[in-house]
Structure formats: C-alpha cells, structure tokens
Motif scaffolding. Structure first.
Motif, mmCIF file in Angstrom:
data_model
loop_
_atom_site.group_PDB
_atom_site.id
_atom_site.type_symbol
_atom_site.label_atom_id
_atom_site.label_comp_id
_atom_site.label_asym_id
_atom_site.label_seq_id
_atom_site.Cartn_x
_atom_site.Cartn_y
_atom_site.Cartn_z
ATOM 1 N N GLY A 61 0.821 -1.206 0.000
ATOM 2 C CA GLY A 61 0.000 0.000 0.000
ATOM 3 C C GLY A 61 0.851 1.252 0.000
ATOM 4 N N THR A 62 0.508 2.198 0.841
ATOM 5 C CA THR A 62 1.244 3.464 0.897
ATOM 6 C C THR A 62 2.471 3.395 1.803
ATOM 7 O OG1 THR A 62 -0.204 4.265 2.676
ATOM 8 C CG2 THR A 62 -0.822 4.834 0.403
ATOM 9 N N GLY A 63 2.830 2.197 2.244
ATOM 10 C CA GLY A 63 4.091 2.014 2.948
ATOM 11 C C GLY A 63 4.073 2.288 4.431
ATOM 12 N N VAL A 64 2.914 2.387 5.038
ATOM 13 C CA VAL A 64 2.843 2.671 6.480
ATOM 14 C C VAL A 64 3.534 1.570 7.281
ATOM 15 C CG1 VAL A 64 1.314 3.006 8.447
ATOM 16 C CG2 VAL A 64 0.718 4.000 6.236
ATOM 17 N N PHE A 65 3.181 0.319 7.009
ATOM 18 C CA PHE A 65 3.803 -0.792 7.728
ATOM 19 C C PHE A 65 5.237 -1.023 7.255
ATOM 20 C CE2 PHE A 65 4.061 -5.446 8.898
ATOM 21 C CZ PHE A 65 3.994 -5.232 10.267
ATOM 22 N N SER A 66 5.513 -0.733 5.996
ATOM 23 C CA SER A 66 6.882 -0.866 5.471
ATOM 24 C C SER A 66 7.852 -0.016 6.278
ATOM 25 C CB SER A 66 6.940 -0.426 4.004
ATOM 26 O OG SER A 66 5.964 -1.052 3.228
ATOM 27 N N ARG A 67 7.429 1.184 6.618
ATOM 28 C CA ARG A 67 8.309 2.083 7.367
ATOM 29 C C ARG A 67 8.539 1.580 8.786
ATOM 30 N NH1 ARG A 67 5.439 5.411 3.848
ATOM 31 N NH2 ARG A 67 3.711 5.840 5.257
ATOM 32 N N LEU A 68 7.539 0.968 9.379
ATOM 33 C CA LEU A 68 7.733 0.361 10.703
ATOM 34 C C LEU A 68 8.695 -0.814 10.617
ATOM 35 C CD1 LEU A 68 4.039 0.357 12.031
ATOM 36 C CD2 LEU A 68 5.865 1.981 12.580
ATOM 37 N N LEU A 69 8.559 -1.614 9.573
ATOM 38 C CA LEU A 69 9.478 -2.743 9.383
ATOM 39 C C LEU A 69 10.906 -2.259 9.159
ATOM 40 C CD1 LEU A 69 7.302 -4.946 6.993
ATOM 41 C CD2 LEU A 69 7.771 -5.403 9.403
ATOM 42 N N LYS A 109 -0.101 3.680 -8.215
ATOM 43 C CA LYS A 109 -0.402 4.869 -7.422
ATOM 44 C C LYS A 109 -0.038 4.661 -5.951
ATOM 45 C CE LYS A 109 -2.105 7.711 -10.501
ATOM 46 N NZ LYS A 109 -1.429 8.997 -10.799
ATOM 47 N N MET A 110 -0.300 3.456 -5.427
ATOM 48 C CA MET A 110 0.083 3.155 -4.049
ATOM 49 C C MET A 110 1.601 3.273 -3.884
ATOM 50 S SD MET A 110 -2.288 2.385 -1.780
ATOM 51 C CE MET A 110 -4.039 1.950 -1.672
ATOM 52 N N ILE A 111 2.347 2.712 -4.821
ATOM 53 C CA ILE A 111 3.803 2.775 -4.742
ATOM 54 C C ILE A 111 4.297 4.211 -4.883
ATOM 55 C CG2 ILE A 111 5.945 2.117 -5.922
ATOM 56 C CD1 ILE A 111 4.759 -0.115 -4.222
ATOM 57 N N GLU A 112 3.655 4.981 -5.723
ATOM 58 C CA GLU A 112 4.024 6.392 -5.887
ATOM 59 C C GLU A 112 3.874 7.145 -4.572
ATOM 60 O OE1 GLU A 112 2.029 10.192 -8.113
ATOM 61 O OE2 GLU A 112 2.197 8.346 -9.289
ATOM 62 N N VAL A 113 2.749 6.929 -3.888
ATOM 63 C CA VAL A 113 2.532 7.587 -2.588
ATOM 64 C C VAL A 113 3.525 7.056 -1.561
ATOM 65 C CG1 VAL A 113 0.897 7.911 -0.697
ATOM 66 C CG2 VAL A 113 0.084 8.009 -3.065
ATOM 67 N N ALA A 114 3.750 5.742 -1.557
ATOM 68 C CA ALA A 114 4.673 5.139 -0.597
ATOM 69 C C ALA A 114 6.080 5.710 -0.744
ATOM 70 C CB ALA A 114 4.691 3.620 -0.786
ATOM 71 N N GLN A 115 6.550 5.842 -1.974
ATOM 72 C CA GLN A 115 7.886 6.394 -2.198
ATOM 73 C C GLN A 115 7.964 7.849 -1.758
ATOM 74 O OE1 GLN A 115 8.110 5.412 -6.403
ATOM 75 N NE2 GLN A 115 9.579 3.775 -6.003
ATOM 76 N N ARG A 116 6.908 8.591 -2.029
ATOM 77 C CA ARG A 116 6.896 10.008 -1.654
ATOM 78 C C ARG A 116 6.928 10.178 -0.138
ATOM 79 N NH1 ARG A 116 2.871 11.388 -4.603
ATOM 80 N NH2 ARG A 116 1.213 11.446 -3.046
ATOM 81 N N GLN A 117 6.264 9.283 0.577
ATOM 82 C CA GLN A 117 6.183 9.405 2.027
ATOM 83 C C GLN A 117 7.338 8.711 2.752
ATOM 84 O OE1 GLN A 117 2.264 7.998 3.132
ATOM 85 N NE2 GLN A 117 1.240 9.777 2.224
ATOM 86 N N SER A 118 8.215 8.043 2.018
ATOM 87 C CA SER A 118 9.276 7.250 2.648
ATOM 88 C C SER A 118 10.663 7.765 2.278
ATOM 89 C CB SER A 118 9.147 5.779 2.230
ATOM 90 O OG SER A 118 7.855 5.277 2.497
ATOM 91 N N GLY A 119 10.765 9.065 2.042
ATOM 92 C CA GLY A 119 12.034 9.637 1.618
ATOM 93 C C GLY A 119 13.169 9.423 2.600
ATOM 94 N N GLY A 120 12.864 9.310 3.874
ATOM 95 C CA GLY A 120 13.903 9.139 4.881
ATOM 96 C C GLY A 120 14.298 7.697 5.122
ATOM 97 N N TYR A 121 13.775 6.769 4.310
ATOM 98 C CA TYR A 121 14.043 5.343 4.519
ATOM 99 C C TYR A 121 14.777 4.770 3.315
ATOM 100 C CZ TYR A 121 10.777 5.640 8.417
ATOM 101 O OH TYR A 121 10.150 5.984 9.586
ATOM 102 N N ALA A 122 16.101 4.855 3.359
ATOM 103 C CA ALA A 122 16.906 4.360 2.243
ATOM 104 C C ALA A 122 16.916 2.836 2.167
ATOM 105 C CB ALA A 122 18.342 4.880 2.377
ATOM 106 N N ASN A 123 16.499 2.165 3.222
ATOM 107 C CA ASN A 123 16.546 0.692 3.246
ATOM 108 C C ASN A 123 15.240 0.039 2.793
ATOM 109 O OD1 ASN A 123 15.265 1.634 5.589
ATOM 110 N ND2 ASN A 123 15.856 -0.153 6.789
ATOM 111 N N ILE A 124 14.324 0.822 2.203
ATOM 112 C CA ILE A 124 13.105 0.247 1.627
ATOM 113 C C ILE A 124 13.198 0.309 0.108
ATOM 114 C CG2 ILE A 124 10.597 0.287 1.498
ATOM 115 C CD1 ILE A 124 10.507 1.842 4.078
ATOM 116 N N LYS A 125 12.973 -0.829 -0.531
ATOM 117 C CA LYS A 125 12.910 -0.880 -2.000
ATOM 118 C C LYS A 125 11.476 -1.183 -2.401
ATOM 119 C CE LYS A 125 14.793 -3.198 -6.081
ATOM 120 N NZ LYS A 125 15.705 -4.272 -6.574
ATOM 121 N N PHE A 126 10.791 -0.179 -2.932
ATOM 122 C CA PHE A 126 9.413 -0.349 -3.369
ATOM 123 C C PHE A 126 9.378 -0.842 -4.814
ATOM 124 C CE2 PHE A 126 8.834 2.856 0.032
ATOM 125 C CZ PHE A 126 7.857 2.202 0.768
#
Length: 226
Positions: A51-59, A74-91
């Motif tokens: 989805g928009t990466g809410v749980f991804s950021r917790l992980l 669109k979900m990935i687009e929002v997730a990437q936009r909201q996860s700028g501070g998480y270099a260890n997530i690959k969407f």
C-alpha cells in the motif's frame, strides 16, 4: 472489453491511494502485534501488498532491508513520496503471482489485508521457498463469519470500532469518496472463514498458528524449520 480481476484490483487501489489517509483503521490496530512476531535478528523482509508504505516504514526501523511490493502504481508512488527518509526500503510495482521469488532470502515475509486477493494455495509454496530457515511468515487478513460465536464477537467489535474512530481519527464516518471507493472494491472481495483459513494454512505450513482477532481479522504466524 471488461477488466480482469487483477486489473480491477489495481484500478481499485489506484483510486484508494488518492484518498485522505486515516490515522487508525482495523489493520493498523494490529501493527504492534505483527511487529512482535518478528525474529530478534532480522536482516531482510518482504512485504506483500505494501500500500502506501505505512507498515513498510515500521518494518524498516527493525531490519536492514525491506522489499515492499504492491500491484498499484499509485500506491507505490505515494509510498515512495512518504518514505524519503528510509533508504533501506525498496518499493516495487509487481504482481506477486508473477514475481520471481528468490530462494531463502528473507527473514520475514509479511502481508496485511492482501492475501484474500490471491490464490493462497498457489502462493504459499513460493513463500516457503523464499523464507530462510528460521524465518517467519506473518499475515493479517480479513475474515468471514461462520458461527454464532463469530457473530457475537463481531457485534462486540462494533462499539470498539466507533470509539477508536472517534479517538484516533476525530470522526466516525469516512469521506463520501472513501465510502464509494471501498464499496466498489468490496463488491468483488471474497474472504475465508476461520475454518477455511486453518484448513488451507495447516495443509501447507506444519505447526502454523492461525487465530481470530477483533475487527473481522485473522492472523497467521509460521516459522520455517527443517
């Protein structure tokens, strides 16, 4: 030409991705429970249906690398936009049924409210292969009532649902756009009963723990062993 089931799911969630996010929902209520299931030493996690990466950021705060997959661009687009501070997530935008699973690469495979969109019998063998020995499968998904006990439990959840919505979201009802989008998506949704879930998961995953939760959810926790 009518859309395929996969195309409908993608289109539904492209639409849902644009909605105003809620601070609390039935899935986020169980984030803490799901995080408690993670092994103490965790290098890599695969999240299916991020989805928009809410749980991804917790992980990502608990492990070195998160691969987060969703069918909706669109979900990935929002997730990437909201996860700028998480270099260890690959969407990744991908259909998980066509994704090439690596062999024994992940300490955890997690999924929230996604498995009911997929043929579980086809997916589980791939998840087993992708998990490392000692790795964990952690799933939360929606549940269909099948007994009087389920109905009573669901009735108990109704006032709690209202309380949490008021306290966390400052409103009871979602916006009209959200109601319409989720209603359209739910038109083709199909959920397992607890008996069906237990039957399917125990067939593929010896020793799996499948349990019912409030807010019409069930969880699956399984550790891969020899």
């Amino acid at each position: 030409m009518s859309e395929t089931p996969t195309q409908k799911i993608q289109n539904d969630f492209d639409r849902i991705a644009l909605l105003e996010p809620a601070q609390w929902d039935h899935n986020s209520h169980y984030h803490s429970f799901l995080l408690q299931q993670l092994p103490s030493n965790c290098e890599s996690i695969l999240e299916i249906g991020c989805g928009t990466g809410v749980f991804s950021r917790l992980l990502a705060e608990l492990c070195d690398r998160v691969v987060a997959i969703d069918l909706s661009p669109k979900m990935i687009e929002v997730a990437q936009r909201q996860s700028g501070g998480y270099a260890n997530i690959k969407f990744q935008v991908a259909d998980i049924l066509k994704w090439e699973f690596p062999v024994e690469q992940f300490d955890v495979i997690a999924s929230i409210a996604t498995i009911h969109h997929l043929p579980v019998e086809n997916l589980l063998p791939n998840l087993q292969v992708a998990l490392k020995l000692g790795g964990k499968l952690v799933i939360l998904d929606l549940l269909k009532s099948e007994s009087i006990q389920d109905t009573l439990s669901d009735l108990m959840a109704v006032p709690l649902n209202l309380i949490f919505k008021i306290l966390k979201n400052r409103r009871i009802n979602p916006t009209r756009e959200a109601i319409e989008a989720w209603r359209e998506h739910g038109r083709t949704d199909n959920y397992l009963t607890l008996s069906q879930a237990k039957q399917i998961y125990t067939h593929f995953l010896p020793g799996v723990n499948v349990r019912k939760h409030l807010f019409w959810r069930y969880s699956v926790v399984w550790e891969k062993s020899l």
